[in-house]
Design a protein around this motif. Structure first.
Motif, mmCIF file in Angstrom:
data_model
loop_
_atom_site.group_PDB
_atom_site.id
_atom_site.type_symbol
_atom_site.label_atom_id
_atom_site.label_comp_id
_atom_site.label_asym_id
_atom_site.label_seq_id
_atom_site.Cartn_x
_atom_site.Cartn_y
_atom_site.Cartn_z
ATOM 1 N N LYS A 1 30.697 42.127 50.377
ATOM 2 C CA LYS A 1 30.069 40.894 50.000
ATOM 3 C C LYS A 1 30.112 40.675 48.375
ATOM 4 N N TYR A 2 30.919 41.084 47.867
ATOM 5 C CA TYR A 2 31.353 40.711 46.353
ATOM 6 C C TYR A 2 32.691 40.577 46.054
ATOM 7 N N THR A 3 33.057 39.820 44.866
ATOM 8 C CA THR A 3 34.675 39.944 44.512
ATOM 9 C C THR A 3 34.734 40.912 43.300
ATOM 10 N N LYS A 4 36.103 41.050 43.064
ATOM 11 C CA LYS A 4 36.081 41.968 41.838
ATOM 12 C C LYS A 4 35.726 41.066 40.840
ATOM 13 N N GLU A 5 35.880 39.569 40.930
ATOM 14 C CA GLU A 5 35.244 38.840 39.640
ATOM 15 C C GLU A 5 33.695 38.924 39.420
ATOM 16 N N SER A 6 32.924 38.978 40.514
ATOM 17 C CA SER A 6 31.683 38.917 40.401
ATOM 18 C C SER A 6 31.432 40.190 39.980
ATOM 19 N N TYR A 7 31.931 41.323 40.415
ATOM 20 C CA TYR A 7 31.535 42.734 40.154
ATOM 21 C C TYR A 7 31.586 42.872 38.613
ATOM 22 N N LYS A 8 32.832 42.323 38.110
ATOM 23 C CA LYS A 8 33.071 42.231 36.661
ATOM 24 C C LYS A 8 31.939 41.648 35.960
ATOM 25 N N GLU A 9 31.349 40.645 36.427
ATOM 26 C CA GLU A 9 30.132 39.851 35.760
ATOM 27 C C GLU A 9 28.944 40.697 35.894
ATOM 28 N N VAL A 10 28.619 41.659 36.704
ATOM 29 C CA VAL A 10 27.612 42.521 36.781
ATOM 30 C C VAL A 10 27.797 43.492 35.644
ATOM 31 N N ILE A 11 29.219 44.049 35.528
ATOM 32 C CA ILE A 11 29.479 45.007 34.454
ATOM 33 C C ILE A 11 29.368 44.497 33.083
ATOM 34 N N ASP A 12 29.733 43.322 32.968
ATOM 35 C CA ASP A 12 29.813 42.500 31.629
ATOM 36 C C ASP A 12 28.194 42.544 31.276
#
Ligand code: 5AD
Ligand code: SF4
Length: 495
Positions: free
Chosen positions: A319-330
């Motif tokens: 239920k997430y994408t690599k883009e949204s994961y990166k956003e969390v990390i950022d």
């Protein structure tokens, strides 16, 4: 005639499990289930624990119950009157280890027919496992699941006093049991469950079936448990849940979420609060901002990503994408620049192509993880992914794992190197496994540090200057009587 145990089990079923309703979770008071204190006097127990922190925490409860009944812990399996295996079902090799151990314990039963042999934990929540135990390991006396630990006194009374086999596993959605006594493994670091179960249904994972629906503990019960731990001298608490970021989602009458819990715990006079495990889709900005306030909230986050391919993540039901994961990390790096991040990754998920695996490598490089638990996908009966077509040979999956581990290990070293020459705070766990004169403990960023010091420092937080970074640990020298440790002692003595 063989006894029919089938009434105790409902086969893991995603169809039934998904019908879970948002209903109030029953809270059971353990004190109402304890009426046979004392019958363990003169008897000993030993527990072998497999798997994650949830199991470690359950073992502490099982020990608590056994000691309340006056059993004492034996040093060796050979001397024990009761042996319990608290099992893990997450991957097949964990299960195989348990079956291997059960085979080995047959001899123990032969040597001592009065020995009570029990199996509990996640494996026993699987119908096939219980069938196999009943068929191939008939000398097992006691089988119970993750939902009915609190009934152990009753089971032991039957097994020990009436010499009957007990097999009881509830395939229920789960309750919350308060007031189970605990024998904690450590006198300074404690696990505190803030919730139980999981409602995520990642398609590879058995946990939502073995540990029931997601249910959060009442905030006052959590805070009171931590206050008690503080009184007992605990310095570090790790909040436990399969997805701590969804804490409070199941409350029907109150609006109180993980970020608010952290805010409240941040006010308590305890040195360190950690939590595990987080889910990227629920790791909100509010939580990041609260963590950025520091204090007792440690700059260490374990955020399982599992894969760097959107296609694979979708089939995993993450239920997430690599883009949204990166956003969390950022956001995490933006608000908590000093943070250390680690993750979990599965390689060789059914249908994962070489290109999709390469996307995982790219994401790992982007995220700057300072550690990762990496696994080859293991097929679990009863999960949706069990039926996904999987044409990648195991040898190829192993190669992907090795390739990934090389990059992950670079991250471990990079994460340690950045502390070279710096002063870090270490909660001393004990002496090093290899040298009795060397102390070992963890920093706020969860880095293992070895340094020479007096054993009286065990259980204390001390300042250490890092002299050398290795891949798996830091070497350091204690800073004696530093201004920081003076201030720290004054501060905590006043509280
Ligand atoms: N195969 C391999 N790894 C798994 N995990 C969970 N289920 C499986 C499986 N079937 C891993 C995930 C999870 C960690 C605790 O175990 O990475 O985050
Ligand atoms: Fe398993 Fe996913 Fe729940 Fe974690 S969040 S316990 S991987 S189902």
């Amino acid at each position: 005639m063989a006894k029919d145990y089938s009434k105790y089990f409902i086969k893991p079923s995603i169809k039934d499990a998904r019908k879970r309703k948002s209903q109030e979770t029953p809270v059971i008071d353990f004190n109402k289930h304890i009426n046979i204190k004392g019958f363990g006097k003169g008897r000993t127990y030993k527990i072998n624990t497999y798997g994650c922190q949830a199991n470690e925490a359950d073992t502490e409860r099982i020990k608590g119950i056994l000691e309340l009944l006056n059993f004492t812990e034996s040093d060796t399996l050979e001397d024990a009157d009761i042996i319990l295996l608290n099992t893990c079902a997450v991957r097949e090799n964990a299960e195989n280890r348990v079956f291997g151990e059960l085979g080995r314990l047959k001899q123990f039963k032969k040597n001592n027919p009065d020995l009570i042999l029990g199996v509990c934990g996640c494996m026993t929540q699987e119908e096939k496992v219980v069938e196999r135990i009943l068929k191939s390991f008939q000398y097992v006396d006691l089988v119970f699941g993750t939902h009915n630990i609190y009934k152990l006194p009753e089971y032991l009374e039957t097994v020990v006093l009436s010499k009957e086999k007990v097999i009881e596993v509830f395939s229920e959605e789960g309750s919350i049991v308060e007031n189970i006594p605990r024998v904690r493994a450590n006198t300074r670091k404690a696990w505190v469950n803030i919730m139980y179960g999981c409602d995520e249904f990642c398609t590879y994972c058995i946990v939502p079936y073995t540990r029931g629906k997601e249910r959060s503990r009442n905030k006052d019960d959590i805070i009171n448990e931590i206050k008690e731990l503080i009184k007992e001298g605990y310095k570090e608490v790790t909040l436990l849940g399969q997805n701590v970021n969804s804490y409070g989602r199941d409350f029907l009458d109150v609006d109180y979420k993980f970020a608010e819990l952290l805010k409240d715990l941040n006010k308590l006079p305890i040195s360190r609060i950690r939590f595990t495990t987080s889910h990227p889709k629920d790791f909100d900005l509010e939580t990041v901002k609260i963590l950025s306030q520091g204090g007792n909230l440690m700059p260490y986050i374990h955020l399982p990503v599992q894969s760097g391919s959107n296609e694979v993540l979708k089939r995993m039901n993450r239920k997430y994408t690599k883009e949204s994961y990166k956003e969390v990390i950022d956001n995490i790096y933006k608000y908590i620049p000093n943070v250390s991040l680690t993750t979990d990754i599965i390689v060789g998920f059914p249908g994962e192509t070489k290109e999709q695996f390469e996307e995982t490598i790219d994401l790992v490089k982007y995220c700057g993880f300072e550690g990762a638990y990496t696994f080859v996908y293991s097929k679990r009966a009863g999960t949706p992914a069990e039926h996904y077509p999987d044409n990648t040979p195991f040898e190829e999956k192993k190669q992907r794992l090795y390739q990934l581990n090389d990059i992950v290990n670079e991250g471990y070293l990079r994460g340690n190197k950045r502390f070279e020459g710096k002063i870090v705070k270490v909660l001393v766990d004990g002496t090093s496994k290899h040298n009795d004169e060397i102390l070992a403990g963890y920093t706020e960023n969860n880095k293992l540090v070895n340094f020479k010091g007096n054993k009286s420092l065990i259980g204390e937080i001390v300042e250490v200057k890092v002299t050398e970074a290795k891949t798996w640990f830091l070497k350091g020298e204690q800073i004696e009587n530093s201004w920081h440790s003076y201030q720290r002692n004054i501060k905590w003595r006043c509280c």
